[in-house]
Design a protein around this motif. Structure first.
Motif, PDB file in Angstrom:
ATOM      1  N   ALA A 194       0.818  -1.211   0.000  1.00 51.00           N
ATOM      2  CA  ALA A 194       0.000   0.000   0.000  1.00 51.00           C
ATOM      3  C   ALA A 194       0.854   1.265   0.000  1.00 51.00           C
ATOM      4  O   ALA A 194       0.334   2.370  -0.156  1.00 51.00           O
ATOM      5  N   LEU A 195       2.156   1.106   0.196  1.00 50.42           N
ATOM      6  CA  LEU A 195       3.033   2.282   0.252  1.00 50.42           C
ATOM      7  C   LEU A 195       3.570   2.617  -1.126  1.00 50.42           C
ATOM      8  O   LEU A 195       3.801   1.734  -1.954  1.00 50.42           O
ATOM      9  N   ASP A 196       3.775   3.907  -1.322  1.00 50.36           N
ATOM     10  CA  ASP A 196       4.336   4.369  -2.581  1.00 50.36           C
ATOM     11  C   ASP A 196       5.849   4.188  -2.545  1.00 50.36           C
ATOM     12  O   ASP A 196       6.580   5.094  -2.170  1.00 50.36           O
ATOM     13  N   LEU A 197       6.315   3.002  -2.914  1.00 47.11           N
ATOM     14  CA  LEU A 197       7.745   2.704  -2.914  1.00 47.11           C
ATOM     15  C   LEU A 197       8.121   2.100  -4.262  1.00 47.11           C
ATOM     16  O   LEU A 197       7.286   1.476  -4.917  1.00 47.11           O
ATOM     17  N   PRO A 198       9.367   2.263  -4.675  1.00 50.36           N
ATOM     18  CA  PRO A 198       9.785   1.601  -5.919  1.00 50.36           C
ATOM     19  C   PRO A 198       9.656   0.090  -5.750  1.00 50.36           C
ATOM     20  O   PRO A 198      10.136  -0.465  -4.749  1.00 50.36           O
ATOM     21  N   ARG A 199       8.985  -0.582  -6.678  1.00 55.14           N
ATOM     22  CA  ARG A 199       8.842  -2.031  -6.537  1.00 55.14           C
ATOM     23  C   ARG A 199       8.786  -2.745  -7.892  1.00 55.14           C
ATOM     24  O   ARG A 199       8.217  -3.816  -8.007  1.00 55.14           O
ATOM     25  N   ASN A 200       9.413  -2.133  -8.881  1.00 56.72           N
ATOM     26  CA  ASN A 200       9.457  -2.772 -10.188  1.00 56.72           C
ATOM     27  C   ASN A 200      10.773  -3.565 -10.271  1.00 56.72           C
ATOM     28  O   ASN A 200      11.840  -3.006 -10.542  1.00 56.72           O
ATOM     29  N   TYR A 201      10.662  -4.876 -10.000  1.00 55.56           N
ATOM     30  CA  TYR A 201      11.849  -5.729  -9.851  1.00 55.56           C
ATOM     31  C   TYR A 201      12.771  -5.653 -11.075  1.00 55.56           C
ATOM     32  O   TYR A 201      12.339  -5.834 -12.210  1.00 55.56           O
TER      33      TYR A 201
END
Ligand code: C2O
Ligand code: CU
Ligand code: CU
Length: 494
Positions: A194-201
């Motif tokens: 739910a957090l706005d964090l970079p998560r594009n592996y």
């Protein structure tokens, strides 16, 4: 043409001495890697690494859903890998010749891992940092013989985190990891999602598995002498890539730093001393982000950091000199003065925009200290814990399932050690009688223990009880572990 990243440990004095002895360059490389005796010269690779190899990003492991269970097939195997110039190395890996794929699962999922061993010797795969039943842990009691398959299964029940897996055969962990078996194990959950964090592996969310090794002129991985901490390699690899560079495409990039070295500690920072933001420690997100210019990780520890770049710039992830708290006469042998260029980040001319890092991250559900009974004491000595060397047939302690416990760890030895506990993530209550700094205030499963320092830990054990099968606690400097600096505990029915 020889490998660019080797022989960097030779300073001018060494060079002259060795030249005077008429030793060839290859011989000198071997000597430089041998930290076996006192008087080791600090290694300095700053500005000397020719970053030209694109960073390898381990693929995400394939899985299949079978009867509501996510199933992974993992094969430990031998192969050959060209890591540095000069020739191929004989390596081990998982589903490939070197290292292994990244396992990625969600909280609440039931998983099964089919581990097939195609090596010609027995090994094991341990899921470091994972809460699971002891029989699924992959420690020294779950050896997989050559040609056999071991299939642990459990339900993922812990917060989003960057964990890892590695072999754990008693007395052989250092060698098996050094040969190349290991990988990352990422858990996702709704709170993190739910957090706005970079998560594009592989794009703006990058595994950074840091390991030091020594190579021969022919490109083989070689075992060297050991200083008090173990083997210190002269070439640092990231995800198995020597002299790695990463094309950065976003304003913010999340680096999942894992120290998967057997003995070396790193004091990570950037070449221009820029600040970065730490968002997670071993067991998951911190309560709030922490701005830092250095983060020290000893073997086994992780940190997720976010680094910001501007278009077109280049900056290098480096390991700086560090304070391991050892006597001055031991700092060089411990690698504490080494300066190591590790990974070059090259920002694209145009970067995709990133949102600001959230001011709050995880809700930290710390255990209640009032529920802990008497403090258990662990005294670290010379390859012993509480004066005992690891015995596969001896249970050192039992804890009750679901119990909250306080453990005190004292390094009563003059060498660096750290302390890792299987199955739990702990909270550091005090470090040398002080509250921990914010980067050590989150969930941890491995903690550095400087000589003379007491660390107090608080943890809540899981519900899985097994009266027969123990979990391990040990120093994660793997030579120490192999030499017996490990103990076993049972989690039994309350
Ligand atoms: Cu990462 Cu018992 O180990
Ligand atoms: Cu572990
Ligand atoms: Cu140790």
């Amino acid at each position: 043409m020889s490998a660019p990243t080797q022989r960097l440990g030779l300073n001018r004095r060494h060079f002259l001495q060795l030249s005077a002895l008429g030793l060839g360059v290859g011989m000198m490389a071997t000597l430089a890697g041998c930290g076996g005796t006192a008087g080791r010269e600090p290694l300095d690779t700053v500005g000397k690494v020719d970053f030209r190899n694109p960073l390898h990003v381990p693929p995400l492991a394939k899985s299949e859903l079978k009867d509501g269970r996510r199933v992974f097939d993992l094969v430990t195997q031998a192969g050959q890998s060209e890591i540095v110039a000069g020739g191929k190395a004989d390596t081990w890996g998982v589903n490939g010749a070197f290292l292994g794929p990244t396992l990625r699962v969600r909280r609440g999922e039931q998983i099964r891992l089919n581990v097939s061993n195609e090596l010609d010797e027995a090994t094991s795969l341990h899921w470091h940092g994972v809460r699971l039943p002891a029989a699924a842990d992959g420690g020294p009691h779950q050896m997989v013989e050559p040609g056999k398959t071991w299939s642990p299964s459990w339900t993922i029940d812990q917060t989003a985190a960057t964990l890892w897996y590695h072999p754990h055969p008693h007395g052989q962990t250092e060698r098996h990891l050094y040969k190349g078996i290991g990988g990352m194990f990422i858990i996702d959950d709704d709170e993190e999602g739910a957090l706005d964090l970079p998560r594009n592996y592989g794009v703006d969310d990058i595994p950074v598995i840091v390991q030091d090794k020594t190579f021969s002129e022919k490109g083989q991985i070689v075992e060297t002498g050991r200083s008090g901490v173990g083997m210190l390699g002269s070439t640092v690899l990231v995800n198995g890539t020597a002299a790695p560079m990463l094309d950065v495409v976003a304003e913010h990039t999340r680096l999942r730093l894992l120290n998967a070295s057997s003995a070396r500690s790193y004091n990570f920072g950037f070449s221009d001393d820029r600040k970065f933001t730490m968002i997670a420690s071993d067991g998951g997100l911190l309560g709030a982000p922490v701005a830092l210019s250095r983060i020290m990780l000893t073997p086994g520890e992780r940190a997720e950091i976010i680094v910001a770049v501007v278009p077109g710039e280049t900056v290098t992830l480096r390991s700086f000199a560090q304070d391991l708290g050892v006597a001055e006469s031991r700092t060089a042998d411990a690698g504490a003065q080494d300066l190591l260029d590790i990974l070059q980040l090259k920002a694209a001319a145009t970067l995709s925009p990133s949102t600001p890092i959230p001011a709050q991250l995880a809700s930290m559900d710390y255990p209640d200290p009032a529920l802990a009974g008497a403090m258990r004491m662990f005294q670290l000595g010379d390859n012993v814990i509480n004066n005992k060397s690891m015995d596969m047939d001896r249970i050192d302690l039992s804890v009750k399932a679901g119990a909250t416990e306080a453990w005190a760890v004292l390094n009563a030895h003059n060498q660096p050690h750290n302390f890792h506990i299987h199955d739990v993530q702990f909270q550091i209550l005090t470090l040398n009688e002080q509250p921990p700094p914010p980067e050590l205030a989150g969930w941890k499963d491995t903690v550095y223990a400087p000589p003379g320092v007491t660390i107090r830990l608080l943890m809540k054990f899981g519900k899985d009880a097994d009266p027969m099968m123990p979990y391990m606690y040990h120093c994660h400097l793997l030579w120490h572990e192999d030499m017996g600096m490990m103990g076993q505990f049972l989690v039994v029915d309350a």
